[in-house]
Design a protein around this motif. Structure first.
Motif, PDB file in Angstrom:
ATOM      1  N   PHE A  51       0.822  -1.211   0.000  1.00 59.08           N
ATOM      2  CA  PHE A  51       0.000   0.000   0.000  1.00 59.08           C
ATOM      3  C   PHE A  51       0.856   1.262   0.000  1.00 59.08           C
ATOM      4  N   LEU A  54       1.648   1.599  -3.527  1.00 56.47           N
ATOM      5  CA  LEU A  54       0.432   2.011  -4.224  1.00 56.47           C
ATOM      6  C   LEU A  54       0.243   3.521  -4.117  1.00 56.47           C
ATOM      7  N   SER A  55       0.504   4.075  -2.942  1.00 50.74           N
ATOM      8  CA  SER A  55       0.346   5.510  -2.736  1.00 50.74           C
ATOM      9  C   SER A  55       1.342   6.300  -3.569  1.00 50.74           C
ATOM     10  N   SER A  58       0.523   6.167  -7.340  1.00 46.97           N
ATOM     11  CA  SER A  58      -0.644   6.935  -7.766  1.00 46.97           C
ATOM     12  C   SER A  58      -0.272   8.347  -8.203  1.00 46.97           C
ATOM     13  N   GLY A 105       3.576  -2.749  -5.299  1.00 44.65           N
ATOM     14  CA  GLY A 105       2.467  -1.821  -5.133  1.00 44.65           C
ATOM     15  C   GLY A 105       2.580  -0.627  -6.062  1.00 44.65           C
ATOM     16  N   ALA A 109      -0.220   0.221  -8.843  1.00 42.91           N
ATOM     17  CA  ALA A 109      -0.915   1.519  -8.878  1.00 42.91           C
ATOM     18  C   ALA A 109      -1.022   2.004 -10.313  1.00 42.91           C
ATOM     19  N   GLY A 212     -12.192   1.688   0.737  1.00 42.39           N
ATOM     20  CA  GLY A 212     -10.905   0.985   0.818  1.00 42.39           C
ATOM     21  C   GLY A 212     -10.637   0.450   2.209  1.00 42.39           C
ATOM     22  N   GLY A 335      -5.916   3.272  -1.340  1.00 41.72           N
ATOM     23  CA  GLY A 335      -4.734   2.692  -0.710  1.00 41.72           C
ATOM     24  C   GLY A 335      -4.545   3.174   0.717  1.00 41.72           C
TER      25      GLY A 335
END
Length: 406
Positions: A51, A54-55, A58, A105, A109, A212, A335
């Motif tokens: 995660f 993922l952040s 993004s 991640g 993303a 989420g 996320g």
């Protein structure tokens, strides 16, 4: 609807293979970490690395898409994810695994943003709910199918990690051979910005995080909840399956409905039903396995489809130049929610025991209701007829050589 989906089959097939491999990899890493004796806290950090990546992704992925296009970004990031799967074998070290999981991640993303922005740009608002419902169904079915691949090898050996890499690599084939280019927006794409997402839809921004949190909490802590309730391992697996199947069954009907009513109103209604259902379970000390499976199916049917409905709601308000930026912001909020939700729910589990899980899930759902009702008093939802006036971006068919997406 058929005419809308058919040009996107290669994209959805590639995404399906990615979700299948990612579903297998998540379970595989948790099991292998236990076999390596990493411990619960360390294993949690490894999973949280996804995660974190993922952040970060993004924010970076939209710039990649603007620079080289959807197809090249998809191909590059799928290759990164495939290589990362094998790095777990090369370096059996928890800190390396945290870094590699973060890299995975980051790649996912971008892959999610490519897929969602392409889908949203390829359909009119009048059909967006149904198309995103198909997208959600593909993702859930593929993730569930990935769990069955675990039976093809021993987690203590190398074969399952290789299988993850193989399936991720195969996801490149459909999209690389497609005759349809990625969507082309009129003018330059806006950079990713949470402020822009908030400006388009404060309700969508907050709800994406809370949805989420709900999904991350269930998948992360429902097995522990069931274990503390004394259920057998087979029943725990069935509970997770029931949650996913509930979302799979109701995804398309709710997506179809969202094209005909207020998406915000529908998502608030689903959250109200989900919150009420969770609160009603609190007085039940130890539900039977049958009741637990029914509850899992019901909450899955209420929570999982809400993700696609919120995405469609935000994109109804977004101009073509903001499609990629909006997708990046939504992935970031989801996320963040998926990372924070299980931590908050974990505190409730430790404090209150098994009842902490339905209390946390009910709290997240009722927070969506409260925020939605507040926003309804401040800003109206786009009318259904207005959605029909919003045309999709025109897909481009490649004749001869692949040209660079602009």
């Amino acid at each position: 609807m058929r005419a809308t989906v058919m040009p996107l089959v290669t994209l959805l097939l590639g995404f399906s293979l990615l979700q299948m491999s990612n579903g297998l990899q998540g379970t595989l890493l948790a099991i292998r970490a236990g076999l390596e004796g990493f411990g619960g806290v360390t294993t949690g950090l490894i999973m949280s690395g996804f995660f974190a990546g993922l952040s970060i992704g993004s924010f970076v992925a939209p710039r990649l898409i603007s620079g080289v296009g959807h197809i090249r970004t998809f191909a590059a990031l799928a290759s990164v994810a495939s290589a990362a799967a094998l790095m777990h074998l090369a370096f059996i070290d928890p800190w390396v695994w945290i870094a590699v999981r973060c890299l995975t991640g980051f790649a996912f993303a971008g892959l999610i943003i490519v897929t969602e922005s392409w889908l949203n740009a390829s359909v009119s608002s009048a059909q967006r709910g149904k198309l995103l419902a198909v997208y959600g169904m593909v993702g859930m079915a593929s993730g569930a199918a990935g769990q069955f691949l675990l039976n093809l090898g021993d987690p203590a050996e190398f074969i399952l990690f290789v299988l993850v890499s193989i399936v991720m690599s195969l996801s490149l084939v459909p999209i690389s051979l497609t005759r349809v280019e990625g969507p082309r927006a009129e003018g330059a794409q806006e950079p990713p910005s949470l402020r822009r997402l908030w400006g388009l839809s404060p309700y969508g921004a907050v709800s994406a995080g809370l949805v989420g949190a709900s999904i991350g909490t269930f998948y992360g802590l429902a097995p522990l909840f069931a274990q503390e309730m004394g259920y057998a391992q087979s029943r725990i697996a069935l509970l997770i399956a029931a949650f996913t199947i509930g979302g799979l069954v109701l995804q398309f009907p709710l997506g179809w409905m969202s094209d005909r009513v207020s998406r915000r109103g529908l998502s608030v209604g689903l959250a109200a039903a989900g919150g009420a259902l969770m609160m009603l379970t609190l007085p039940i000390p130890a539900p039977s396995s049958t009741v637990l499976l029914i509850l899992g199916f019901a909450i899955g049917g209420l929570v999982l489809p809400a993700q696609s409905i919120v995405i469609a709601h935000v994109n109804d308000r977004a101009p073509g130049s903001a499609v990629v930026a909006v997708s990046g912001g939504l992935v970031l909020m989801q996320g963040i929610g998926a990372a924070i939700g299980p931590l908050l729910a974990g505190v409730l589990l430790d404090t209150l025991g098994p009842r902490g899980l339905p209390l946390a899930l009910g709290g997240f759902q009722l927070a969506i209701v409260a925020w939605g009702l507040l926003r309804m008093t401040l800003r109206s939802d786009p009318e259904t007829q207005e959605r029909h006036a919003a045309p999709p971006l025109t897909p481009n068919f490649v004749e001869g050589e692949l040209s660079r997406e602009e």
